[in-house]
Each structure stands twice: as C-alpha cells, then as structure tokens.
Design an enzyme around this catalytic site. Structure first.
Site, mmCIF file in Angstrom:
data_model
loop_
_atom_site.group_PDB
_atom_site.id
_atom_site.type_symbol
_atom_site.label_atom_id
_atom_site.label_comp_id
_atom_site.label_asym_id
_atom_site.label_seq_id
_atom_site.Cartn_x
_atom_site.Cartn_y
_atom_site.Cartn_z
ATOM 1 N N HIS A 156 1.607 6.950 0.288
ATOM 2 C CA HIS A 156 0.876 6.002 1.153
ATOM 3 C C HIS A 156 -0.582 6.000 0.698
ATOM 4 O O HIS A 156 -1.261 7.017 0.770
ATOM 5 C CB HIS A 156 0.986 6.446 2.610
ATOM 6 C CG HIS A 156 0.563 5.408 3.585
ATOM 7 N ND1 HIS A 156 -0.759 5.149 3.864
ATOM 8 C CD2 HIS A 156 1.296 4.566 4.339
ATOM 9 C CE1 HIS A 156 -0.820 4.191 4.773
ATOM 10 N NE2 HIS A 156 0.415 3.815 5.070
ATOM 11 N N HIS A 185 0.797 -1.221 0.000
ATOM 12 C CA HIS A 185 0.000 0.000 0.000
ATOM 13 C C HIS A 185 0.835 1.281 0.000
ATOM 14 O O HIS A 185 0.292 2.376 0.129
ATOM 15 C CB HIS A 185 -0.885 0.017 1.251
ATOM 16 C CG HIS A 185 -0.069 0.053 2.502
ATOM 17 N ND1 HIS A 185 0.530 -1.069 3.015
ATOM 18 C CD2 HIS A 185 0.278 1.082 3.298
ATOM 19 C CE1 HIS A 185 1.205 -0.744 4.100
ATOM 20 N NE2 HIS A 185 1.077 0.564 4.292
#
Length: 158
Positions: free
Chosen positions: A78, A63
């Site tokens: 992120h 992620h």
C-alpha cells in the site's frame, strides 16, 4: 518452511503501529512493516516499485496491490496513507488481476514527492494479510535502512 517478503522500495523501516492509519497501526490488515521512502532517491520523478514476493496479482488499485505467493500467502503493498481518498496523479500502474509477477522486475511506478506536495503521508505498508503475528519473523527493524529487494520478514508456512 517460510517465505521471504522483500522490500518494494528504498527507505527507512518504521514500526507499523506508528503509522497514522489506525487500520494498519492496529494490525487489522495483518502484521507487517512500514517503510518511509528515501526522499533523496525520489525528488519529483516517478520511482519503480517491486513486488515483495513472486506470485499472482489478486487485487489492483492505483495505489496498492495484493499478490498471492505460490504458498498461498497474501501480501499487500500500500503506497502512502489515505491515498485512496485523493486523486493525486502519483501512480502509474499497469497491473491487472491475474498477472503473474516476480520480485525482480518493477510492477508499477509512483512519485512519493507528489503525495508530500499535497500534504499526504508517503509511508509504504507491506503486510501479510490474514496472517497471525506469531507466523512472522522480522529481518529488519524500526530505524534500519532498507533497499529494494532486502528481506523485510519471513512468513512461516505450516
């Protein structure tokens, strides 16, 4: 001299201090910008994510990734808030530490709608790691729309 940090996705700029993760909201990871994905672009399909700078991949997670620009600046991307705690199949990431990447080609794919479907926040964080806030010059501000490749901020190199 400065380096431009560009948007990895399309979306709406939000103030980093307003995100629900205190680590980002309090600037512990460094100054940056939050981007709420433009969900009309996303539906339930996977969408491309681009690097905000050209450089070398220093860390890869499903992620998130950190890229070091040629100037040495570290930039974090992120995808989503608290996404490290879930096993949602929302990311397709083939990056490897040490990869050389550019900002004009997709580096991974994600499906933000899949995060929303399980009650997660799909906000994207772009932060300059270990960078004093006074070295950042913002180009876009909360409420502004951004498109992939737009300049988000510049990092002053001394």
């Amino acid at each position: 001299m400065s380096i431009a940090v560009t948007s990895p996705i399309n979306g709406l700029i939000a103030d980093l201090s307003t995100v629900s993760d205190p680590v980002f909201a309090q600037g512990m990871m460094g100054p940056g910008i939050a981007i709420v994905p433009n969900m009309s672009d996303c539906a339930s399909t996977f969408q491309d994510v681009y690097s905000p700078v050209a450089g070398t991949v220093m860390k890869v997670l499903p992620h998130a990734f950190i890229v070091q620009a040629q100037t040495g600046i570290l930039i974090l991307v992120h995808l989503g808030i608290d996404t490290f705690r879930q096993s949602v199949q929302a990311f397709t990431n083939s990056l490897t530490q040490g990869d050389k990447i550019s900002s004009d080609k997709p580096v991974l794919q994600w499906a933000p709608q899949k995060l929303l479907d399980v009650g997660m926040d799909a906000t994207v964080i772009v932060a300059a790691l270990e960078c004093p806030p006074q070295k950042i010059s913002y180009r876009l501000f909360p409420g502004d729309q951004t498109h992939q490749g737009d300049e988000l901020f510049h990092v002053c190199i001394s």
